[in-house]
Write a protein that holds these residues in place. Structure first.
Motif, PDB file in Angstrom:
ATOM      1  N   LYS A 170       0.830  -1.208   0.000  1.00 35.20           N
ATOM      2  CA  LYS A 170       0.000   0.000   0.000  1.00 35.20           C
ATOM      3  C   LYS A 170       0.859   1.251   0.000  1.00 35.20           C
ATOM      4  O   LYS A 170       0.578   2.220  -0.714  1.00 35.20           O
ATOM      5  CB  LYS A 170      -0.937  -0.002   1.213  1.00 35.20           C
ATOM      6  N   SER A 171       1.927   1.242   0.796  1.00 37.35           N
ATOM      7  CA  SER A 171       2.826   2.388   0.849  1.00 37.35           C
ATOM      8  C   SER A 171       3.548   2.576  -0.476  1.00 37.35           C
ATOM      9  O   SER A 171       3.750   3.705  -0.934  1.00 37.35           O
ATOM     10  CB  SER A 171       3.862   2.202   1.974  1.00 37.35           C
ATOM     11  N   PHE A 172       3.927   1.464  -1.109  1.00 34.31           N
ATOM     12  CA  PHE A 172       4.575   1.530  -2.419  1.00 34.31           C
ATOM     13  C   PHE A 172       3.629   2.145  -3.456  1.00 34.31           C
ATOM     14  O   PHE A 172       4.029   3.006  -4.242  1.00 34.31           O
ATOM     15  CB  PHE A 172       5.002   0.124  -2.849  1.00 34.31           C
ATOM     16  N   GLU A 173       2.383   1.695  -3.459  1.00 36.54           N
ATOM     17  CA  GLU A 173       1.404   2.213  -4.420  1.00 36.54           C
ATOM     18  C   GLU A 173       1.167   3.707  -4.220  1.00 36.54           C
ATOM     19  O   GLU A 173       0.983   4.456  -5.181  1.00 36.54           O
ATOM     20  CB  GLU A 173       0.087   1.448  -4.281  1.00 36.54           C
ATOM     21  N   ILE A 174       1.191   4.146  -2.977  1.00 30.75           N
ATOM     22  CA  ILE A 174       1.011   5.568  -2.679  1.00 30.75           C
ATOM     23  C   ILE A 174       2.230   6.365  -3.133  1.00 30.75           C
ATOM     24  O   ILE A 174       2.111   7.442  -3.732  1.00 30.75           O
ATOM     25  CB  ILE A 174       0.771   5.777  -1.173  1.00 30.75           C
ATOM     26  N   ALA A 175       3.416   5.821  -2.874  1.00 31.72           N
ATOM     27  CA  ALA A 175       4.644   6.519  -3.233  1.00 31.72           C
ATOM     28  C   ALA A 175       4.758   6.729  -4.741  1.00 31.72           C
ATOM     29  O   ALA A 175       5.174   7.801  -5.203  1.00 31.72           O
ATOM     30  CB  ALA A 175       5.857   5.740  -2.719  1.00 31.72           C
ATOM     31  N   ILE A 176       4.385   5.740  -5.529  1.00 28.94           N
ATOM     32  CA  ILE A 176       4.535   5.891  -6.972  1.00 28.94           C
ATOM     33  C   ILE A 176       3.462   6.818  -7.550  1.00 28.94           C
ATOM     34  O   ILE A 176       3.626   7.332  -8.659  1.00 28.94           O
ATOM     35  CB  ILE A 176       4.524   4.522  -7.703  1.00 28.94           C
ATOM     36  N   GLN A 177       2.373   7.049  -6.806  1.00 24.41           N
ATOM     37  CA  GLN A 177       1.391   8.040  -7.253  1.00 24.41           C
ATOM     38  C   GLN A 177       2.020   9.434  -7.296  1.00 24.41           C
ATOM     39  O   GLN A 177       1.640  10.263  -8.117  1.00 24.41           O
ATOM     40  CB  GLN A 177       0.179   8.054  -6.318  1.00 24.41           C
ATOM     41  N   LEU A 178       2.976   9.680  -6.419  1.00 22.86           N
ATOM     42  CA  LEU A 178       3.648  10.976  -6.410  1.00 22.86           C
ATOM     43  C   LEU A 178       4.460  11.179  -7.688  1.00 22.86           C
ATOM     44  O   LEU A 178       4.664  12.310  -8.131  1.00 22.86           O
ATOM     45  CB  LEU A 178       4.549  11.095  -5.177  1.00 22.86           C
ATOM     46  N   GLY A 179       4.915  10.085  -8.298  1.00 14.53           N
ATOM     47  CA  GLY A 179       5.604  10.190  -9.580  1.00 14.53           C
ATOM     48  C   GLY A 179       4.653  10.687 -10.655  1.00 14.53           C
ATOM     49  O   GLY A 179       5.002  11.542 -11.479  1.00 14.53           O
ATOM     50  N   ALA A 180       3.426  10.168 -10.639  1.00 13.81           N
ATOM     51  CA  ALA A 180       2.415  10.617 -11.600  1.00 13.81           C
ATOM     52  C   ALA A 180       2.054  12.078 -11.365  1.00 13.81           C
ATOM     53  O   ALA A 180       1.851  12.846 -12.314  1.00 13.81           O
ATOM     54  CB  ALA A 180       1.178   9.731 -11.488  1.00 13.81           C
ATOM     55  N   ILE A 181       2.002  12.477 -10.098  1.00 15.54           N
ATOM     56  CA  ILE A 181       1.689  13.876  -9.773  1.00 15.54           C
ATOM     57  C   ILE A 181       2.783  14.810 -10.271  1.00 15.54           C
ATOM     58  O   ILE A 181       2.515  15.909 -10.765  1.00 15.54           O
ATOM     59  CB  ILE A 181       1.506  14.034  -8.252  1.00 15.54           C
ATOM     60  N   LEU A 182       4.034  14.396 -10.142  1.00 22.12           N
ATOM     61  CA  LEU A 182       5.137  15.224 -10.647  1.00 22.12           C
ATOM     62  C   LEU A 182       4.987  15.435 -12.148  1.00 22.12           C
ATOM     63  O   LEU A 182       5.241  16.540 -12.663  1.00 22.12           O
ATOM     64  CB  LEU A 182       6.476  14.549 -10.338  1.00 22.12           C
ATOM     65  N   ALA A 183       4.546  14.412 -12.856  1.00 20.50           N
ATOM     66  CA  ALA A 183       4.343  14.523 -14.302  1.00 20.50           C
ATOM     67  C   ALA A 183       3.288  15.571 -14.627  1.00 20.50           C
ATOM     68  O   ALA A 183       3.474  16.399 -15.521  1.00 20.50           O
ATOM     69  CB  ALA A 183       3.944  13.160 -14.874  1.00 20.50           C
ATOM     70  N   ILE A 184       2.172  15.553 -13.898  1.00 23.49           N
ATOM     71  CA  ILE A 184       1.098  16.503 -14.179  1.00 23.49           C
ATOM     72  C   ILE A 184       1.519  17.923 -13.805  1.00 23.49           C
ATOM     73  O   ILE A 184       1.116  18.899 -14.434  1.00 23.49           O
ATOM     74  CB  ILE A 184      -0.205  16.087 -13.447  1.00 23.49           C
ATOM     75  N   MET A 185       2.345  18.060 -12.792  1.00 27.21           N
ATOM     76  CA  MET A 185       2.841  19.383 -12.403  1.00 27.21           C
ATOM     77  C   MET A 185       3.714  19.982 -13.507  1.00 27.21           C
ATOM     78  O   MET A 185       3.656  21.191 -13.769  1.00 27.21           O
ATOM     79  CB  MET A 185       3.618  19.289 -11.093  1.00 27.21           C
ATOM     80  N   ILE A 186       4.492  19.155 -14.159  1.00 24.13           N
ATOM     81  CA  ILE A 186       5.339  19.634 -15.251  1.00 24.13           C
ATOM     82  C   ILE A 186       4.480  20.048 -16.447  1.00 24.13           C
ATOM     83  O   ILE A 186       4.728  21.083 -17.069  1.00 24.13           O
ATOM     84  CB  ILE A 186       6.359  18.554 -15.645  1.00 24.13           C
ATOM     85  N   VAL A 187       3.471  19.246 -16.754  1.00 22.93           N
ATOM     86  CA  VAL A 187       2.594  19.560 -17.891  1.00 22.93           C
ATOM     87  C   VAL A 187       1.878  20.899 -17.679  1.00 22.93           C
ATOM     88  O   VAL A 187       1.734  21.693 -18.604  1.00 22.93           O
ATOM     89  CB  VAL A 187       1.563  18.429 -18.103  1.00 22.93           C
ATOM     90  N   TYR A 188       1.454  21.163 -16.443  1.00 19.28           N
ATOM     91  CA  TYR A 188       0.696  22.382 -16.143  1.00 19.28           C
ATOM     92  C   TYR A 188       1.532  23.413 -15.387  1.00 19.28           C
ATOM     93  O   TYR A 188       0.986  24.236 -14.659  1.00 19.28           O
ATOM     94  CB  TYR A 188      -0.556  22.026 -15.329  1.00 19.28           C
ATOM     95  N   TRP A 189       2.829  23.384 -15.591  1.00 15.78           N
ATOM     96  CA  TRP A 189       3.733  24.235 -14.819  1.00 15.78           C
ATOM     97  C   TRP A 189       3.408  25.718 -14.985  1.00 15.78           C
ATOM     98  O   TRP A 189       3.319  26.462 -14.002  1.00 15.78           O
ATOM     99  CB  TRP A 189       5.171  23.959 -15.222  1.00 15.78           C
ATOM    100  N   ASN A 190       3.240  26.185 -16.198  1.00 14.25           N
ATOM    101  CA  ASN A 190       2.948  27.601 -16.433  1.00 14.25           C
ATOM    102  C   ASN A 190       1.614  28.002 -15.813  1.00 14.25           C
ATOM    103  O   ASN A 190       1.484  29.099 -15.256  1.00 14.25           O
ATOM    104  CB  ASN A 190       2.940  27.907 -17.934  1.00 14.25           C
ATOM    105  N   ARG A 191       0.634  27.137 -15.899  1.00 15.15           N
ATOM    106  CA  ARG A 191      -0.667  27.405 -15.287  1.00 15.15           C
ATOM    107  C   ARG A 191      -0.533  27.521 -13.764  1.00 15.15           C
ATOM    108  O   ARG A 191      -1.124  28.401 -13.138  1.00 15.15           O
ATOM    109  CB  ARG A 191      -1.638  26.295 -15.667  1.00 15.15           C
ATOM    110  N   LEU A 192       0.242  26.638 -13.166  1.00 16.78           N
ATOM    111  CA  LEU A 192       0.433  26.670 -11.718  1.00 16.78           C
ATOM    112  C   LEU A 192       1.137  27.945 -11.277  1.00 16.78           C
ATOM    113  O   LEU A 192       0.770  28.556 -10.262  1.00 16.78           O
ATOM    114  CB  LEU A 192       1.231  25.439 -11.271  1.00 16.78           C
TER     115      LEU A 192
END
Length: 274
Positions: A45-67
């Motif tokens: 469960k902790s592993f699955e949660i940790a790798i979700q943060l990798g996906a979040i980093l990806a979305i932050m890069i895609v929407y970086w200018n918007r953020l």
């Protein structure tokens, strides 16, 4: 339990499914069952949660200018008269995420009791029906919010209300409920997708941060390498998926994902659960 192969496979599954309306949580549960892994393990469960943060980093890069613009770190666009144009702001996001966060906080024990393959299969079917219905209804009405910046506070809050379904029912899909909810609230498909992705950032940071802090003792030197590998794979795959999805969004409708969900649920029940 956590081998290099498992880390890579779960990282790929997370990256592929986190931001498209098929339910990453559901896919992780079904994948663990197929691989014969104990999906109730605290380490997994902790592993699955940790790798979700990798996906979040990806979305932050895609929407970086918007953020940057939303946090006031980049100048807003202005009209010909020098007046700042209407833009989505932090209040929109707060209204969108507050219903889900409050629900998750007060119902967390009930939600955890629903994490099972059978629950996910029913959620895949119900979510597919909801998405098809929302797309049919939404296509008959002209959206009042064509772009992300046209979304009103009321529409942001209503999308947040629809998001509660995915919080209470693992496998329903957070992005599926928000995109479909957006179309039912007269938000265009593209704008609903953009808003769904932006809302994912604070929601997942809060949820993942809370869960990881609760299980920090599991992060021993022996598993950090596998966690890092899963994180990197999830980030890379999620970035590719989000960029491709946004590029081809007009050709990839909700009903396409709904059909996939129905086929997956049927095949998994017939070949695995029956």
């Amino acid at each position: 339990m956590l081998t290099v192969l498992v880390a890579i496979l779960l990282g790929v599954v997370e990256g592929l499914t986190e931001f498209i309306p098929v339910s990453s949580t559901g896919h992780m549960i079904l994948t663990a069952k197929l691989m014969g892994i104990n999906d109730q393990s605290e380490l997994l469960k902790s592993f699955e949660i940790a790798i979700q943060l990798g996906a979040i980093l990806a979305i932050m890069i895609v929407y970086w200018n918007r953020l940057l613009t939303m946090f006031g770190l980049k100048q807003r666009s202005v009209s010909k008269g020098g007046v700042p144009q209407k833009q989505l702001n932090l209040l929109h996001v707060a209204l969108g995420i507050s219903p889900a966060l409050l629900t998750a906080y007060f119902a967390k024990d009930f939600i955890k009791s629903l994490f099972s393959a059978s629950t996910v299969l029913w959620a895949l079917v119900a979510g597919a029906i909801f998405m098809i219905a929302a797309e049919r209804i939404g296509s008959r009405r002209r959206p009042s919010a064509e772009t992300l910046d046209d979304i009103s506070y009321g529409q942001a809050f209503m999308i947040g209300i629809y998001q509660i379904i995915s919080v209470l029912w693992p496998g329903f899909s957070r992005s599926g409920s928000t995109m479909a909810g957006g179309m039912l609230s007269r938000v265009s498909y593209r704008a609903a997708a953009d808003f769904s992705f932006l809302m994912a950032i604070p929601i997942m940071v809060v949820v993942c941060g809370y869960e990881l802090m609760s299980s920090y003792k599991l992060f021993t030197p022996g598993v950090l390498g596998f966690f890092a590998l899963g994180f990197i794979v999830s980030f890379a795959v999620a970035y590719i998926v989000v960029v491709a999805f946004l590029k081809h969004i007009q050709n990839i409708k909700l009903w396409h994902f709904a059909v996939y969900r129905l086929v997956l649920a049927g095949m998994f029940w017939f070949f695995v659960m029956r």
